[in-house]
Enzyme design. Structure first.
Site, PDB file in Angstrom:
ATOM      1  N   GLY A  73      46.260  48.900  37.178  1.00  0.00           N
ATOM      2  CA  GLY A  73      45.960  48.764  38.599  1.00  0.00           C
ATOM      3  C   GLY A  73      44.973  47.647  38.868  1.00  0.00           C
ATOM      4  O   GLY A  73      44.957  46.612  38.189  1.00  0.00           O
ATOM      5  N   SER A  74      44.122  47.875  39.833  1.00  0.00           N
ATOM      6  CA  SER A  74      43.252  46.801  40.332  1.00  0.00           C
ATOM      7  C   SER A  74      42.150  46.381  39.370  1.00  0.00           C
ATOM      8  O   SER A  74      41.503  45.359  39.596  1.00  0.00           O
ATOM      9  CB  SER A  74      42.642  47.207  41.675  1.00  0.00           C
ATOM     10  OG  SER A  74      43.656  47.316  42.651  1.00  0.00           O
TER      11      SER A  74
END
Length: 489
Positions: free
Chosen positions: A220-221
């Site tokens: 993810g981020s």
């Protein structure tokens, strides 16, 4: 000598030579193969007939051998219990060894060539042979904080954490849940050991898995740190550079868009790179992923350790990957925010933070600090090394990324990891999976930002948290905070 006797003599000589050649082949060339066979009970019983060395954290044994009142003489026990089980692994009569028990078996059993002198002394003095000891790099206070943080997430949780000393690569903590009781597998009550093993193998939550190194999932981020690094290194950007921050990003070649998690823009059509990281702006980093070439992104990911098998002391290691997107800009945009086919272990994401914390140099992670003989003579010592001759990023880039990560904690999504009086650098991540299962929550950080002594990564694969409440900062931030506080206190 008559012909029959000569023929018989030659035949006996040939048989004798063949016998000697076979004995030499079995004893010398094939000895290792026979010793390594799982069904060779003689080797296993020999291992149980002598004292095996300790696995130590500080001065405390988390795996040791005690006298047994049965025919096997020594019983392997695990004072470290479930907290350290993913590290120690287990030693079982029927199921072999895992973890440090396996990777350091030659030392613990006393068969390693480094312990030859000790074996010779034991032979001459008629002393009972004993294995060497393995001292780990684990900081017990950080490990306690890691394990407590994971257990506080509740029942039916799949999660893992790793902490690294940025300047050396020494692993300060490694915890995974669910975990297991290694004593139940090491017991000499083999029917009970079999029952326990079968239960663990059938458990859908895979408690025998060390998720910190053996589970690679979309990061993810948190992967936006890699994308930011590539943008600074290749596009000449800095924290004040303006990037696209709209609510959605058109994906070339498709009828789809990449939205922000909030459904809104990131503070305007144009925002600074620092602001984009603060709010974890998907459209900004997806745009950067399309601006950068696939090769530039791959090179940057590999410089931090993606695609490499860099852990020798315990395994097996799931290799983190940044995919070849074949020039597909839509895939590059999704990969740049840690989705698509990007996968990473918690150890890998800890290494990304550790590399930034260490001025751009990524150190090779290691878990074995020292090897000592049974008489505590130092036989071997862990030595810090880099994973590559070249830094992952320049010193200037590392400093820019550090400032940006500090802003994430002070002004953005990483606030749950903030520590009073300490400058903390961090990045949150929430990786989408499928509509049927909740997202993965990630958090990575280091502290103190100006002189880092610990880098952390937390990954929550599954928990009882409502889908709408799953976020890397909310789930992982407090755990990372507790671990960083334990390290710097």
């Amino acid at each position: 000598m008559n012909r029959p006797i000569r023929t018989l003599s030659v035949g006996c000589l040939i048989l004798f030579v063949a016998l000697m050649l076979n004995v030499t082949y079995v004893q010398f060339f094939k000895a290792g193969w026979y010793n390594a066979r799982g069904d060779n009970r003689r080797v296993t019983e020999e291992a149980y007939s002598q004292q095996r060395g300790d696995i130590l954290v500080g001065k405390k044994a988390i795996a040791t051998s005690v006298p047994s009142d049965d025919k096997y003489e020594w019983q392997r026990t695990y004072p470290g219990g479930k907290k350290y089980a993913p590290i120690t692994g287990f030693m079982s009569y029927s199921y072999g060894q895992t973890g440090i028990e396996r990777s350091q078996d030659s030392v613990l059993s006393g068969k390693d060539n480094k312990l030859f002198t000790n074996r010779l002394v034991d032979l001459v003095t008629n002393s009972e042979p004993a294995g060497g000891n393995v001292e780990l790099t684990i900081n017990p206070k950080v490990q306690d904080a890691a394990y407590e943080g994971l257990t506080n997430l509740g029942d039916d949780v799949q999660a893992a954490v790793v902490a690294i000393e940025p300047s050396t690569g020494a692993i300060l903590a490694m915890a995974s849940t669910p975990t297991f009781n290694p004593d139940r597998l090491a017991t000499h009550d083999f029917s009970d050991a079999q029952k326990s093993y079968n239960q663990l193998r059938k458990d859908e939550d895979e408690p025998l898995l060390n998720r910190s190194i053996q589970t690679a999932l979309p990061p993810g981020s948190t992967f936006k740190l890699v994308t930011a690094a590539a943008a600074i290194e290749n596009l000449g950007m800095d924290g004040d550079s303006k990037v696209y921050g709209g609510a959605t990003l058109d994906l070339p070649g498709t009828d789809k868009v990449l939205p922000n998690h909030s459904g809104t823009d990131c503070g305007g059509e144009q925002v600074t790179l620092t602001q984009a990281l603060d709010v974890s702006c998907n459209t900004a980093f997806g745009f950067l992923g399309m601006e950068l070439s696939d090769e530039e992104m791959q090179d940057q990911a590999e410089a931090f350790g993606f695609g490499q098998d860099y852990l020798d002391d315990i395994g097996p290691l799931a290799v983190s990957q940044y995919p070849d997107n074949g020039g597909d800009k839509a895939k590059q945009a999704r990969a740049a925010i840690g989705q698509e086919s990007v996968i990473a272990t918690p150890l890998q994401m800890a290494m990304v933070s550790a590399g930034i914390a260490n001025g751009g140099e990524v150190m090779k992670p290691y878990l074995v600090d020292r090897v000592t003989s049974s008489s505590l003579d130092v036989i071997d010592q862990g030595k810090p090394t880099t994973i590559d001759k070249q830094p992952a990023v320049s010193q200037d880039t590392a400093e820019t990324l550090t400032d940006m990560m500090v802003s994430v904690v002070e002004n953005g999504t990483g606030s749950p990891a903030a520590i009073d009086g300490v400058s903390v650098a961090g990045k949150t991540g929430t990786a989408q999976t499928t509509p049927e299962r909740p997202p993965y929550a990630w958090f990575t950080s280091f502290a103190p930002a100006e002189n880092p002594s610990i880098a952390v990564a937390v990954m929550v694969q599954k928990s009882g948290t409502e889908r709408s409440d799953i976020a890397g900062g909310l789930l992982g931030g407090p755990i990372a905070k507790a671990m960083m506080e334990a390290a710097i206190s």
